[in-house]
Write a protein that holds these residues in place. Structure first.
Motif, PDB file in Angstrom:
ATOM      1  N   THR A 108       0.832  -1.055   0.090  1.00 27.49           N
ATOM      2  CA  THR A 108       0.110   0.149   0.062  1.00 27.49           C
ATOM      3  C   THR A 108       0.894   1.274   0.075  1.00 27.49           C
ATOM      4  N   GLY A 109       0.465   2.510  -0.548  1.00 28.59           N
ATOM      5  CA  GLY A 109       1.191   3.403  -0.602  1.00 28.59           C
ATOM      6  C   GLY A 109       1.858   3.728  -1.742  1.00 28.59           C
ATOM      7  N   PRO A 110       2.644   4.697  -2.050  1.00 31.63           N
ATOM      8  CA  PRO A 110       3.465   4.926  -3.094  1.00 31.63           C
ATOM      9  C   PRO A 110       4.708   3.659  -3.275  1.00 31.63           C
ATOM     10  N   ALA A 111       5.295   3.214  -4.447  1.00 34.28           N
ATOM     11  CA  ALA A 111       6.024   2.278  -4.633  1.00 34.28           C
ATOM     12  C   ALA A 111       7.405   2.934  -4.112  1.00 34.28           C
ATOM     13  N   GLN A 112       7.677   4.220  -4.250  1.00 33.30           N
ATOM     14  CA  GLN A 112       8.871   4.593  -3.808  1.00 33.30           C
ATOM     15  C   GLN A 112       8.843   4.650  -2.190  1.00 33.30           C
ATOM     16  N   ARG A 113       7.746   4.592  -1.266  1.00 35.30           N
ATOM     17  CA  ARG A 113       7.945   4.661   0.010  1.00 35.30           C
ATOM     18  C   ARG A 113       6.673   3.655   0.484  1.00 35.30           C
ATOM     19  N   ASP A 163      -0.001 -21.040   4.526  1.00 29.35           N
ATOM     20  CA  ASP A 163      -1.332 -21.460   4.300  1.00 29.35           C
ATOM     21  C   ASP A 163      -2.067 -21.117   3.311  1.00 29.35           C
ATOM     22  N   GLY A 164      -1.435 -20.020   2.651  1.00 26.79           N
ATOM     23  CA  GLY A 164      -2.079 -19.440   1.520  1.00 26.79           C
ATOM     24  C   GLY A 164      -2.827 -18.268   1.729  1.00 26.79           C
ATOM     25  N   ARG A 165      -3.335 -17.865   3.040  1.00 29.38           N
ATOM     26  CA  ARG A 165      -4.065 -16.746   3.385  1.00 29.38           C
ATOM     27  C   ARG A 165      -3.091 -15.420   3.026  1.00 29.38           C
ATOM     28  N   LEU A 166      -4.066 -14.566   2.469  1.00 28.75           N
ATOM     29  CA  LEU A 166      -3.533 -12.980   2.332  1.00 28.75           C
ATOM     30  C   LEU A 166      -3.536 -12.324   3.217  1.00 28.75           C
ATOM     31  N   ARG A 167      -2.421 -11.554   3.967  1.00 29.25           N
ATOM     32  CA  ARG A 167      -2.536 -10.709   5.215  1.00 29.25           C
ATOM     33  C   ARG A 167      -2.031  -9.267   4.772  1.00 29.25           C
ATOM     34  N   LEU A 168      -2.753  -8.213   5.322  1.00 29.24           N
ATOM     35  CA  LEU A 168      -2.216  -6.876   5.304  1.00 29.24           C
ATOM     36  C   LEU A 168      -0.989  -6.920   6.730  1.00 29.24           C
ATOM     37  N   THR A 169      -0.156  -6.350   6.355  1.00 30.08           N
ATOM     38  CA  THR A 169       0.978  -6.168   7.555  1.00 30.08           C
ATOM     39  C   THR A 169       0.799  -4.753   8.198  1.00 30.08           C
ATOM     40  N   ARG A 170       1.350  -4.695   9.528  1.00 33.48           N
ATOM     41  CA  ARG A 170       1.342  -3.529  10.137  1.00 33.48           C
ATOM     42  C   ARG A 170       2.357  -2.435   9.376  1.00 33.48           C
ATOM     43  N   ALA A 171       2.198  -0.950   9.543  1.00 25.73           N
ATOM     44  CA  ALA A 171       3.056  -0.305   8.786  1.00 25.73           C
ATOM     45  C   ALA A 171       4.609  -0.513   9.014  1.00 25.73           C
ATOM     46  N   ILE A 172       5.347  -0.302   7.898  1.00 22.81           N
ATOM     47  CA  ILE A 172       6.661  -0.816   7.881  1.00 22.81           C
ATOM     48  C   ILE A 172       7.682   0.546   8.339  1.00 22.81           C
ATOM     49  N   GLY A 173       8.771   0.329   8.625  1.00 26.15           N
ATOM     50  CA  GLY A 173       9.629   1.528   8.999  1.00 26.15           C
ATOM     51  C   GLY A 173      10.349   1.884   7.833  1.00 26.15           C
TER      52      GLY A 173
END
Length: 290
Positions: free
Chosen positions: A210-215, A225-235
């Protein structure tokens, strides 16, 4: 054997196996690397199969002392302030060749070897672990001393393995790997190799952001197990490393998760580590890019 080779992977467990026949190795916090001594040079391969020779020339050059035909599996590790630094190894792996040379001057890498896949006589992956380790030590004994190519510490004494696990975390040792002494080298994950980590994590596929590809702000990962998950915000550091991978992968496509969040789907042959305890939640926590 043709370049690249599919590497063997260890099964994540909570405790080391204790039955007779197991050997134990220190698990360093670096970058998985396969060293190929070809007829006219040295090639280095990442776990993904990419050629990463230009990133690790300081370990490729001493590899020229190996006999042509030797293929070694191990870890490229960087020591900073007397501690193995995954961050330094990650910075090296994500850098340009010119920047990698600068980083090598500041903090030269080590190639810590734990297996031999081929000798000048041919493929030895079908031989038992104990035989391959003896072959590996014999090959490495022919290198100049000291060398930036070194054998990993190994033991068949469980008490020594526990001592390593309990006392070496502050030096950058990630855990301990157990390998069945009779086991061949099997591509992919195998129950004859097991690993215990200080931080329990699982590997997940990077499939979007999510967000721009540059950041990128967060990632979308595919769990085992094949599930798709969104992660918490990354540093910021991880975002910069992911952005470098996205720049190589090309443009993605807008799509949605089953829970409704929009993200950009991409095809990237990289994995991320996520904390095992977070995988049952709607969002997971990323620890690093593999």
């Amino acid at each position: 054997m043709e370049f690249p080779v599919e590497v063997a992977l260890a099964e994540l467990v909570s405790v080391l196996p204790t039955t007779p026949g197991w050997w134990y190795e220190v698990k360093l916090d670096g970058h998985r690397t396969v060293m190929w001594r070809t007829a006219d040079g040295v090639r280095l391969q990442a776990r993904s199969g990419r050629d990463v020779t230009a990133k690790w020339l300081d370990i490729a050059l001493p590899g020229m002392e190996l006999p042509p035909g030797v293929v070694l599996d191990g870890e490229a590790a960087v020591v900073v302030d007397e501690r193995i630094s995954f961050e330094a190894a990650q910075s090296r792996a994500a850098s340009t060749p010119a920047r990698a040379r600068q980083l090598a001057e500041e903090h030269p890498a080590l190639f810590v070897v734990w297996d031999v896949l081929a000798l000048p006589s041919g493929d030895v992956r079908g031989r038992p672990y104990v035989d391959r380790r003896a072959m590996m030590l014999d090959v490495l004994s022919g290198l100049a001393s000291p060398s930036r190519i070194q054998a990993v510490s190994a033991t068949d004494d469980l008490s020594v393995a526990h001592a390593w696990y309990n006392s070496l975390q502050d030096t950058g040792v990630e855990g301990v790997v157990a390998k069945l002494g009779t086991s061949p080298y099997r591509p992919g994950r195998s129950s004859s190799w097991k690993k215990v980590r200080h931080a329990e994590t699982v590997d997940a596929g990077l499939v979007g952001y999510t967000g721009p590809a540059q950041r990128p702000r967060a990632l979308v990962v595919r769990l085992p197990d094949g599930r798709l998950r969104l992660t918490r915000a990354i540093g910021a550091r991880l975002a910069a490393q992911v952005a470098a991978q996205l720049a190589e992968s090309g443009s993605g496509r807008a799509t949605r998760l089953g829970t409704g969040e929009t993200y950009t789907a991409v095809e990237v042959s990289r994995l991320v580590e996520v904390l095992a305890g977070t995988t049952r939640h709607a969002t997971v926590t990323v620890t690093r890019l593999r």
